[in-house]
Motif scaffolding. Structure first.
Motif, short mmCIF file in Angstrom:
data_model
loop_
_atom_site.label_atom_id
_atom_site.label_comp_id
_atom_site.label_asym_id
_atom_site.label_seq_id
_atom_site.Cartn_x
_atom_site.Cartn_y
_atom_site.Cartn_z
N TYR A 70 25.21 -37.19 23.56
CA TYR A 70 24.70 -35.91 23.08
C TYR A 70 23.19 -35.86 23.26
CZ TYR A 70 23.88 -38.66 18.81
OH TYR A 70 23.49 -39.63 17.91
N GLN A 71 22.69 -34.63 23.33
CA GLN A 71 21.26 -34.38 23.42
C GLN A 71 20.89 -33.22 22.52
OE1 GLN A 71 20.06 -33.80 27.57
NE2 GLN A 71 18.95 -35.73 27.35
N GLY A 72 19.72 -33.34 21.92
CA GLY A 72 19.22 -32.29 21.06
C GLY A 72 17.82 -32.60 20.60
N VAL A 73 17.41 -31.93 19.54
CA VAL A 73 16.08 -32.14 18.96
C VAL A 73 16.22 -32.39 17.47
CG1 VAL A 73 14.93 -30.76 20.73
CG2 VAL A 73 15.66 -29.68 18.62
N LEU A 74 15.25 -33.10 16.93
CA LEU A 74 15.25 -33.36 15.50
C LEU A 74 15.01 -32.06 14.72
CD1 LEU A 74 13.10 -36.62 15.32
CD2 LEU A 74 15.58 -36.43 14.97
N LEU A 75 15.74 -31.88 13.65
CA LEU A 75 15.51 -30.73 12.77
C LEU A 75 14.07 -30.76 12.26
CD1 LEU A 75 16.42 -28.26 11.18
CD2 LEU A 75 17.37 -29.81 9.46
N THR A 76 13.54 -31.95 11.97
CA THR A 76 12.16 -32.06 11.47
C THR A 76 11.15 -31.54 12.50
OG1 THR A 76 12.12 -34.37 12.16
CG2 THR A 76 12.60 -33.93 9.84
N ASN A 77 11.41 -31.73 13.78
CA ASN A 77 10.49 -31.20 14.80
C ASN A 77 10.51 -29.68 14.84
OD1 ASN A 77 9.58 -33.73 15.53
ND2 ASN A 77 10.91 -33.91 17.29
N ILE A 78 11.68 -29.09 14.62
CA ILE A 78 11.77 -27.62 14.54
C ILE A 78 10.98 -27.13 13.33
CG2 ILE A 78 13.33 -25.67 14.16
CD1 ILE A 78 15.45 -27.27 15.75
N LEU A 79 11.16 -27.82 12.20
CA LEU A 79 10.46 -27.42 10.97
C LEU A 79 8.96 -27.62 11.10
CD1 LEU A 79 13.01 -28.86 8.41
CD2 LEU A 79 12.61 -26.43 8.94
N ASP A 80 8.54 -28.68 11.79
CA ASP A 80 7.10 -28.89 12.04
C ASP A 80 6.53 -27.75 12.88
OD1 ASP A 80 7.00 -31.25 10.60
OD2 ASP A 80 7.16 -32.54 12.36
N LYS A 81 7.29 -27.27 13.83
CA LYS A 81 6.84 -26.14 14.68
C LYS A 81 6.66 -24.88 13.82
CE LYS A 81 8.05 -23.72 18.97
NZ LYS A 81 6.96 -24.10 19.86
N ALA A 82 7.55 -24.66 12.87
CA ALA A 82 7.47 -23.49 11.99
C ALA A 82 6.43 -23.69 10.88
CB ALA A 82 8.83 -23.20 11.37
N GLN A 83 6.06 -24.91 10.59
CA GLN A 83 5.08 -25.29 9.57
C GLN A 83 5.50 -24.83 8.16
OE1 GLN A 83 1.22 -23.87 10.85
NE2 GLN A 83 1.09 -25.38 12.48
N ILE A 84 6.18 -25.72 7.48
CA ILE A 84 6.61 -25.44 6.11
C ILE A 84 5.39 -25.18 5.23
CG2 ILE A 84 7.72 -26.44 4.07
CD1 ILE A 84 9.58 -27.94 5.97
N LYS A 85 5.48 -24.13 4.41
CA LYS A 85 4.40 -23.77 3.47
C LYS A 85 4.52 -24.63 2.21
CE LYS A 85 4.16 -18.83 4.44
NZ LYS A 85 4.34 -17.50 3.84
N VAL A 86 3.48 -25.39 1.93
CA VAL A 86 3.43 -26.18 0.70
C VAL A 86 2.02 -26.05 0.15
CG1 VAL A 86 3.71 -28.45 -0.35
CG2 VAL A 86 5.13 -27.82 1.59
N ASN A 87 1.87 -25.39 -1.00
CA ASN A 87 0.55 -25.21 -1.60
C ASN A 87 0.09 -26.46 -2.34
OD1 ASN A 87 0.51 -22.55 -0.68
ND2 ASN A 87 1.60 -21.83 -2.49
N ASN A 88 1.04 -27.20 -2.88
CA ASN A 88 0.74 -28.38 -3.67
C ASN A 88 1.76 -29.45 -3.28
OD1 ASN A 88 0.72 -30.34 -5.72
ND2 ASN A 88 0.29 -28.84 -7.33
N PRO A 89 1.34 -30.67 -2.96
CA PRO A 89 2.29 -31.71 -2.55
C PRO A 89 3.42 -31.94 -3.55
CG PRO A 89 0.05 -32.45 -2.16
CD PRO A 89 -0.05 -31.15 -2.90
N LYS A 90 3.18 -31.66 -4.83
CA LYS A 90 4.23 -31.84 -5.84
C LYS A 90 5.37 -30.84 -5.67
CE LYS A 90 1.27 -33.98 -9.25
NZ LYS A 90 0.73 -33.93 -10.61
N GLU A 91 5.14 -29.76 -4.92
CA GLU A 91 6.17 -28.74 -4.68
C GLU A 91 7.21 -29.20 -3.66
OE1 GLU A 91 4.22 -25.16 -3.43
OE2 GLU A 91 3.26 -24.85 -5.37
N LYS A 92 6.91 -30.23 -2.88
CA LYS A 92 7.84 -30.68 -1.85
C LYS A 92 9.21 -31.03 -2.41
CE LYS A 92 4.29 -32.36 1.29
NZ LYS A 92 3.68 -33.55 1.92
N GLY A 93 9.24 -31.56 -3.62
CA GLY A 93 10.51 -31.91 -4.26
C GLY A 93 11.38 -30.71 -4.59
N LYS A 94 10.80 -29.52 -4.56
CA LYS A 94 11.55 -28.30 -4.85
C LYS A 94 12.08 -27.61 -3.60
CE LYS A 94 8.75 -27.17 -8.90
NZ LYS A 94 7.84 -26.14 -9.47
N LEU A 95 11.73 -28.13 -2.43
CA LEU A 95 12.10 -27.47 -1.18
C LEU A 95 13.46 -27.93 -0.66
CD1 LEU A 95 8.70 -27.53 0.72
CD2 LEU A 95 9.73 -25.61 -0.50
N ILE A 96 14.26 -26.96 -0.24
CA ILE A 96 15.58 -27.21 0.33
C ILE A 96 15.63 -26.51 1.68
CG2 ILE A 96 18.08 -26.83 0.05
CD1 ILE A 96 16.90 -28.72 -2.04
#
Length: 166
Positions: A70-96
């Motif tokens: 199989y071939q594909g791309v990492l989901l994390t690389n797609i998310l890095d391209k979109a740039q997840i919005k995080v105002n405070n690092p403590k908010e990362k635990g709330k992201l799904i």
């Protein structure tokens, strides 16, 4: 009564018109800086990951499908391209991260599961199986290769990725 009938018809029409619908793009939205709509060519601009011998295992333990390669791309690389919005690092635990198919089948990953755990290194958006473009299950599908029951988060006809905050 007539309004109720029309609403039911609209609901069923929407359900059946999206089931198995061929989509040639993946839409990324939600808590991201850049909402994206990616095509196969867009995905191929990201680092491509190859793998071998993946089995789709059901909750009963049955092997439903096997991919020799199989071939594909990492989901994390797609998310890095979109740039997840995080105002405070403590908010990362709330992201799904919700991954959705055209028939509304949805699976979820926590932010930390993808970015702070080996699991994230094996969550892939595939575009090729056994040296051929994916056809039967849509042009894109998602696998989580480290799951014990891989079928539960095997998303065929992948159409949307949403980042949400709890």
């Amino acid at each position: 009564m007539k309004a109720k009938y029309i609403l039911m018809l609209m609901f069923f029409w929407g359900t059946f018109t999206t089931f198995g619908q061929n989509t040639t793009t993946i839409h990324i939205a939600g808590k991201v800086e850049h909402e994206l709509t990616l095509t196969l060519d867009d995905l191929k601009t990201l680092p491509v990951v190859s793998g071998k011998n993946f089995k789709v295992i059901s909750t009963s333990g049955d092997i439903r499908k096997e991919f020799k390669t199989y071939q594909g791309v990492l989901l994390t690389n797609i998310l890095d391209k979109a740039q997840i919005k995080v105002n405070n690092p403590k908010e990362k635990g709330k992201l799904i991260v919700l991954v959705k198919a055209t028939d509304n089948y949805t699976t979820a990953f926590s932010y930390h599961e993808l970015f702070n755990n080996p699991t994230g290194e094996q969550v892939l958006v595939l575009f090729e199986i056994d040296n051929r473009p994916i056809a039967k299950d849509g042009p894109f599908l998602l696998i989580s290769a480290t799951d014990k029951i891989t079928g539960a988060r095997h998303v065929k006809w992948l159409s949307e990725i949403q980042v949400v905050e709890l």
